[in-house]
Design an enzyme around this catalytic site. Structure first.
Site, PDB file in Angstrom:
ATOM      1  N   GLY A  44      34.123  41.186  49.432  1.00  0.00           N
ATOM      2  CA  GLY A  44      33.489  40.923  50.689  1.00  0.00           C
ATOM      3  C   GLY A  44      33.829  41.906  51.792  1.00  0.00           C
ATOM      4  O   GLY A  44      33.184  41.922  52.845  1.00  0.00           O
ATOM      5  N   THR A  48      35.362  49.888  45.972  1.00  0.00           N
ATOM      6  CA  THR A  48      36.263  50.914  45.444  1.00  0.00           C
ATOM      7  C   THR A  48      35.483  51.776  44.469  1.00  0.00           C
ATOM      8  O   THR A  48      34.746  51.260  43.618  1.00  0.00           O
ATOM      9  CB  THR A  48      37.473  50.276  44.731  1.00  0.00           C
ATOM     10  OG1 THR A  48      38.149  49.400  45.650  1.00  0.00           O
ATOM     11  CG2 THR A  48      38.452  51.340  44.255  1.00  0.00           C
ATOM     12  N   ASP A 163      51.004  40.498  46.246  1.00  0.00           N
ATOM     13  CA  ASP A 163      49.871  40.285  45.328  1.00  0.00           C
ATOM     14  C   ASP A 163      50.173  40.841  43.939  1.00  0.00           C
ATOM     15  O   ASP A 163      49.355  41.536  43.336  1.00  0.00           O
ATOM     16  CB  ASP A 163      48.599  40.913  45.893  1.00  0.00           C
ATOM     17  CG  ASP A 163      47.325  40.289  45.305  1.00  0.00           C
ATOM     18  OD1 ASP A 163      47.425  39.203  44.698  1.00  0.00           O
ATOM     19  OD2 ASP A 163      46.254  40.889  45.434  1.00  0.00           O
TER      20      ASP A 163
END
Length: 406
Positions: A44, A48, A163
């Site tokens: 969103g 890449t 992450d």
């Protein structure tokens, strides 16, 4: 192929070498050097791209990260813009590490922000486990031994990744594990750690305290442990926790895939819900891992083997080549850190002619009689033949002649 970077372009694919998009007329080169080839990820807040740096003679691949949120002007988009900016700062600080992509450029063009970073060739661990269903013990040891020092490095630089997950861990052809995507990373200063922030991370692997906006260094270790049990079982971490019993049940889901108890204890301590019972640092986890002293029976499928070609030649007495054949063999490269890579060749079973023929000039008595030696496929610690002591793969095979078989 040249890919247009304008988000609303209807026909973004253009012939190679084109300077302007044939559909919308936009420039196809960023900073007159970076050309997008194809989309390799999107969400969103942007896309890449795999790209090429045309400013360098070797035309190396690189990665273009484009920030362009679909919902303009929202608080979420503003936070995403801040994180995108922070990712550039983190990569600039940390990207000199061999297992972190290097930041090559950061700029704004056509009112869109861009990051250009080093391209890491390989597969992420999510792709690998999807193909082979689950990792084995050897692969988990390899992962932990590769990644824990990287986490120790980023934590020593006061950065929490936030992450850690299989998708953000890329295994190169050499077997090295590279940590990517620092878009969620944050600086862990004393002031920052004391504040409750935004809950950021991937829900399957996020630590309980991070889900409440209180990420700490140990939160990355939790995410690494959750990634390990996913890779070992091939099952979502959500399904590996018994809410009724308030405990992990990942061992029950190991199907014909046993692991050493010592390794299991390391993983259990990585995924402790209570922070005080979890590893407080990557160094602590490394120390326990080094004391597990595993005895692993390796098989070729347990290692990221690569192939190489070599020539086997037969010489006459005068040194003239009378026969030459091309063969293939497999090898494994282990990154020991500090720029040291140990290369090892897999030795299958076969027959070796040992000794010298009686008519060979200059032979010694202990080299006779010439005879065949049958060698079984090497297993366990004998599976890998080291290429140390100045030997490379080609010279080793040449010296052993028919020691390798297709």
């Amino acid at each position: 192929m040249s890919y247009c970077l304008k988000p609303d372009c209807q026909k973004p694919q253009n012939p190679s070498g084109t300077s302007f998009c044939l559909d919308c007329g936009s420039k196809l080169l960023l900073r007159s050097r970076y050309r997008a080839l194809k989309v390799i990820g999107q969400g969103g807040f942007g896309k890449t791209f795999l790209a090429v740096d045309e400013d360098k003679p070797s035309k190396p691949h690189c990665v273009i990260k484009q920030f362009y949120p679909q919902a303009q002007g929202t608080n979420t988009a503003q936070k995403a813009a801040e994180l995108f900016e922070q990712e550039a700062i983190r990569l600039d600080d940390l990207g000199k590490h061999p297992q972190i992509p290097e930041l090559l450029a950061h700029f704004t063009q056509d009112n869109r922000q861009y990051l250009i970073q080093e391209y890491i060739e390989g597969q992420n661990l999510a792709q690998i486990v999807e193909k082979q269903l689950h990792f084995n013990e050897a692969q988990i040891y390899h992962l932990l031994n590769n990644l824990l020092p990287v986490l120790d490095f980023i934590h020593a630089n006061n950065v929490i990744h936030r992450d850690i997950k299989p998708e953000n861990l890329i295994q190169t052809k050499e077997g090295k594990i590279v940590l990517v995507d620092f878009g969620a990373a944050k600086y862990a200063t004393g002031t920052a750690l004391a504040k409750t922030g935004t809950a950021i991370g991937t829900i399957l692997y996020i630590a309980p305290e991070q889900a409440r906006g209180k990420a700490i260094f140990a939160s990355d270790l939790y995410s690494l442990g959750a990634s390990c049990i996913h890779l070992l079982t091939g099952i979502s971490p959500f399904e590996l926790f018994d809410i009724g019993e308030n405990t992990w049940v990942w061992r029950h889901r190991l199907i014909n895939n046993p692991i050493d108890d010592a390794l299991g204890r390391v993983i259990d301590k990585l995924i402790e819900n209570a922070v005080n019972y979890r590893y407080q640092s990557a160094k602590d986890a490394i120390a326990d891992l080094n004391h597990t002293d595993p005895t692993i029976s390796f098989t070729p499928s347990a290692l990221p083997l690569q192939s190489f070609e070599y020539d086997v030649v037969s010489l006459s007495i005068t040194g003239r080549i009378i026969d030459q054949k091309r063969h293939k063999a497999e090898f494994f490269a282990e990154d020991l850190g500090s720029g040291i890579v140990l290369e090892m060749v897999f030795v299958p079973g076969g027959t070796l002619m040992m000794g010298s023929p009686e008519r060979e000039e200059g032979h010694a008595d202990h080299e006779r009689p010439q005879h065949n030696v049958n060698i079984a496929q090497y297993s366990s610690d004998k599976l890998l033949l080291s290429l140390d002591d100045g030997l490379n793969a080609t010279s080793l095979v040449s010296q052993t002649n028919n020691f390798f078989f297709n």
